[in-house]
Design a protein around this motif. Structure first.
Motif, PDB file in Angstrom:
ATOM      1  N   LYS A   1       6.801 -73.748  15.959  1.00 36.63           N
ATOM      2  CA  LYS A   1       7.433 -72.675  15.187  1.00 36.63           C
ATOM      3  C   LYS A   1       8.817 -73.084  14.681  1.00 36.63           C
ATOM      4  O   LYS A   1       9.128 -72.934  13.500  1.00 36.63           O
ATOM      5  CB  LYS A   1       7.523 -71.420  16.058  1.00 36.63           C
ATOM      6  CG  LYS A   1       8.144 -70.239  15.325  1.00 36.63           C
ATOM      7  CD  LYS A   1       7.943 -68.954  16.106  1.00 36.63           C
ATOM      8  CE  LYS A   1       8.551 -67.776  15.363  1.00 36.63           C
ATOM      9  NZ  LYS A   1       8.342 -66.511  16.049  1.00 36.63           N
TER      10      LYS A   1
ATOM     11  N   LYS B   1       5.729 -74.427  11.621  1.00 40.70           N
ATOM     12  CA  LYS B   1       4.306 -74.115  11.453  1.00 40.70           C
ATOM     13  C   LYS B   1       3.960 -72.799  12.129  1.00 40.70           C
ATOM     14  O   LYS B   1       4.507 -72.476  13.176  1.00 40.70           O
ATOM     15  CB  LYS B   1       3.457 -75.207  12.111  1.00 40.70           C
ATOM     16  CG  LYS B   1       3.403 -76.478  11.295  1.00 40.70           C
ATOM     17  CD  LYS B   1       2.894 -77.641  12.082  1.00 40.70           C
ATOM     18  CE  LYS B   1       1.505 -77.503  12.606  1.00 40.70           C
ATOM     19  NZ  LYS B   1       1.013 -78.766  13.194  1.00 40.70           N
ATOM     20  N   LYS B   2       3.010 -72.086  11.535  1.00 39.40           N
ATOM     21  CA  LYS B   2       2.483 -70.907  12.231  1.00 39.40           C
ATOM     22  C   LYS B   2       1.465 -71.408  13.255  1.00 39.40           C
ATOM     23  O   LYS B   2       0.775 -72.415  13.000  1.00 39.40           O
ATOM     24  CB  LYS B   2       1.745 -70.008  11.245  1.00 39.40           C
ATOM     25  CG  LYS B   2       2.617 -69.377  10.178  1.00 39.40           C
ATOM     26  CD  LYS B   2       1.693 -68.527   9.309  1.00 39.40           C
ATOM     27  CE  LYS B   2       2.364 -68.104   8.032  1.00 39.40           C
ATOM     28  NZ  LYS B   2       1.424 -67.464   7.106  1.00 39.40           N
TER      29      LYS B   2
ATOM     30  N   ASP C   1       1.221 -64.013  10.472  1.00 39.97           N
ATOM     31  CA  ASP C   1       1.844 -64.676  11.629  1.00 39.97           C
ATOM     32  C   ASP C   1       1.098 -65.923  12.104  1.00 39.97           C
ATOM     33  O   ASP C   1       1.630 -66.678  12.913  1.00 39.97           O
ATOM     34  CB  ASP C   1       1.924 -63.695  12.812  1.00 39.97           C
ATOM     35  CG  ASP C   1       2.797 -62.507  12.479  1.00 39.97           C
ATOM     36  OD1 ASP C   1       3.970 -62.727  12.140  1.00 39.97           O
ATOM     37  OD2 ASP C   1       2.302 -61.360  12.522  1.00 39.97           O
ATOM     38  N   PHE C   2      -0.144 -66.105  11.652  1.00 40.65           N
ATOM     39  CA  PHE C   2      -0.949 -67.219  12.181  1.00 40.65           C
ATOM     40  C   PHE C   2      -1.585 -68.010  11.044  1.00 40.65           C
ATOM     41  O   PHE C   2      -1.827 -67.480   9.958  1.00 40.65           O
ATOM     42  CB  PHE C   2      -2.066 -66.685  13.088  1.00 40.65           C
ATOM     43  CG  PHE C   2      -1.564 -66.006  14.336  1.00 40.65           C
ATOM     44  CD1 PHE C   2      -1.342 -66.733  15.501  1.00 40.65           C
ATOM     45  CD2 PHE C   2      -1.296 -64.643  14.350  1.00 40.65           C
ATOM     46  CE1 PHE C   2      -0.873 -66.120  16.646  1.00 40.65           C
ATOM     47  CE2 PHE C   2      -0.822 -64.018  15.501  1.00 40.65           C
ATOM     48  CZ  PHE C   2      -0.615 -64.760  16.644  1.00 40.65           C
ATOM     49  N   ASP C   3      -1.877 -69.253  11.343  1.00 39.13           N
ATOM     50  CA  ASP C   3      -2.647 -70.092  10.437  1.00 39.13           C
ATOM     51  C   ASP C   3      -4.104 -69.947  10.897  1.00 39.13           C
ATOM     52  O   ASP C   3      -4.501 -70.496  11.929  1.00 39.13           O
ATOM     53  CB  ASP C   3      -2.147 -71.539  10.601  1.00 39.13           C
ATOM     54  CG  ASP C   3      -2.815 -72.463   9.633  1.00 39.13           C
ATOM     55  OD1 ASP C   3      -3.608 -71.993   8.812  1.00 39.13           O
ATOM     56  OD2 ASP C   3      -2.538 -73.671   9.716  1.00 39.13           O
TER      57      ASP C   3
END
Ligand code: SF4
Length: 423
Positions: free
Chosen positions: A270, A275-276, A308-310
């Motif tokens: 993060k 990166k998510k 919030d996420f990949d």
């Protein structure tokens, strides 16, 4: 500020519960940070000879800050680039004092561990994995007379007093904590670690940063114990582990996930890599028409997780070669059957294996899966009667992901996922 150096404590921080293993997720995140030019150090209370197993798992590691900051080794040149040893008089004092009590203690010198012959009988074992304790004992040299070693630069003295409820432990503790020549920390009851006055991990980290021209605001540090507090406060990105003691968490600017949930990797991804976190999601929850009846289970709360996420979409049944639409299937007696009675276990297992492969390849530690499905359900699934009745159990893919340490949430637990992953 961009991160230029990451320093990680080992036990309770970078290592798993076995005190030996660096998880694949942590290795991957640190390796990616290193590829971006970020220097990497571990900062440990142990001495060099007992962390080679860790160094082997992190072949790209640059520095080891060891013996609670008494010395720093540059792993590329194998040279000590910083050292603050205990004055001989202080080491002699402490040795003589401890030899007058029935306790086990050891000292570190030149990166290796020593104890006075005969003291082993006071080492009663700790609540630690046997494999770790065996390796620990094997790496400790038993000396006929430790007093001459006091002259040669002692990095650290470690006392393990297993009878810490005995009155003499208070005498020992009072003496050591008030000794003018040493700084003491006590990560757990009965364990007192001593370095020369003013020596700690933060001093060594500061010395290393000064030599590299790195400012404290460009440093990321991780720890869980009181001997990490200085380092966490020094670093611009100082993160206590979720499993750290309360005082450590209160002292740090950030708190990340626990060591068992790859808290180092999550924070590095993060804040250092920008990166998510990767999240495995059942494709039907995202609106893909892969459900048995040709439709989907589109869920707005799950779709909103893309902020919030990949997200990596998976449909284990499609991966297993099943078409949509298809007959519904349920688990009965450990196998999977379609409604007409065909055994489709092989397709379900193959799809689950492919799902696990994708999760591991992309470094996902979390998944949101469709509840009650024979592939994706977690905790509760249809009972095999095709009547809508439920039973306890997991879908085939969910079970495989869980067994490999991936945390699973159903679509109705999205809020819980967000709470638990907040760092
Ligand atoms: Fe959805 Fe999972 Fe069934 Fe695919 S296997 S349709 S992702 S519940």
């Amino acid at each position: 500020m961009a991160v230029k150096l990451i320093a990680c404590d080992l036990d309770g921080t970078l290592l798993g519960a076995d005190h030996i293993t660096v998880s694949p997720g942590n290795v991957r995140a640190l390796s990616q940070a290193h590829e971006r030019g970020i220097k990497l150090a571990v900062a440990t209370g142990r001495t060099l000879s007992v962390i080679y197993g860790v160094i082997e798992q992190l072949p790209f590691l640059d520095y080891v800050i060891y013996s609670n900051g008494a010395a720093v080794c540059d792993l590329h040149s194998a040279k000590t680039v910083y050292a603050q040893y205990m004055p001989a008089e202080t080491a002699r004092d402490i040795f003589s004092f401890l030899l007058s009590y029935p306790v086990y203690f050891e000292f570190y010198q030149n990166g290796s561990q020593h104890t006075q012959k005969g003291r082993e009988k006071y080492f009663k074992g700790m609540d630690l994995p046997a494999e770790f304790l065996e390796a620990y004992a094997a790496s400790t040299a038993s000396e006929d007379d430790i007093m001459p070693f006091a002259q040669k630069g002692v990095e650290k003295i470690n006392l393990f007093c297993f009878d810490y409820n005995e009155p003499y432990y208070k005498e020992i503790r009072d003496y050591l904590f008030s000794h003018p020549g040493v700084d003491c920390t006590s990560p757990v009851a009965g364990d007192i670690e001593m370095t020369a006055k003013g020596v700690d991990k933060s001093g060594a980290l500061g010395g290393l940063c000064a030599s590299l021209g790195i400012e404290s605001g460009e440093v990321m540090a991780f720890g869980d114990a009181d001997n990490d507090i200085g380092m966490l406060q020094y670093a611009g990105y100082g993160a206590a582990m979720e499993n750290a003691a309360g005082i450590v968490k209160r002292s740090a600017r950030y708190v990340t996930l626990s060591n068992e949930r790859d808290g180092v990797a999550a924070f590095v991804e993060k804040y250092a890599l920008g990166k998510k976190p990767r999240l495995i999601v059942s494709a039907c929850l995202l609106g893909e028409n892969c459900k048995y009846n040709g439709s989907n289970n589109k869920n707005p709360a799950v779709l909103a997780l893309q902020k919030d996420f990949d997200i990596v979409a998976v449909c284990p049944e499609t991966f297993g070669g099943l078409k949509s639409p298809r007959e519904p299937s349920e688990i009965r007696g450990g196998r999977v059957y379609s409604k007409s009675g065909a055994d489709v276990t092989a397709q379900f297992v193959s799809g689950a294996e492919k799902t696990l492969y994708i999760a591991e390849e992309c470094g996902a530690r979390l998944a949101v899966l469709k509840e009650r499905s024979p592939s994706c359900g977690c905790g509760e699934i249809y009972d095999g009667s095709f009547t809508g009745a439920l039973t306890e159990g997991n879908g085939v893919a969910a079970e495989m992901l869980l067994k490999c340490g991936i945390r699973i949430f159903g679509e109705s637990s999205v809020a819980e996922l967000l709470d638990e992953t907040e760092i």
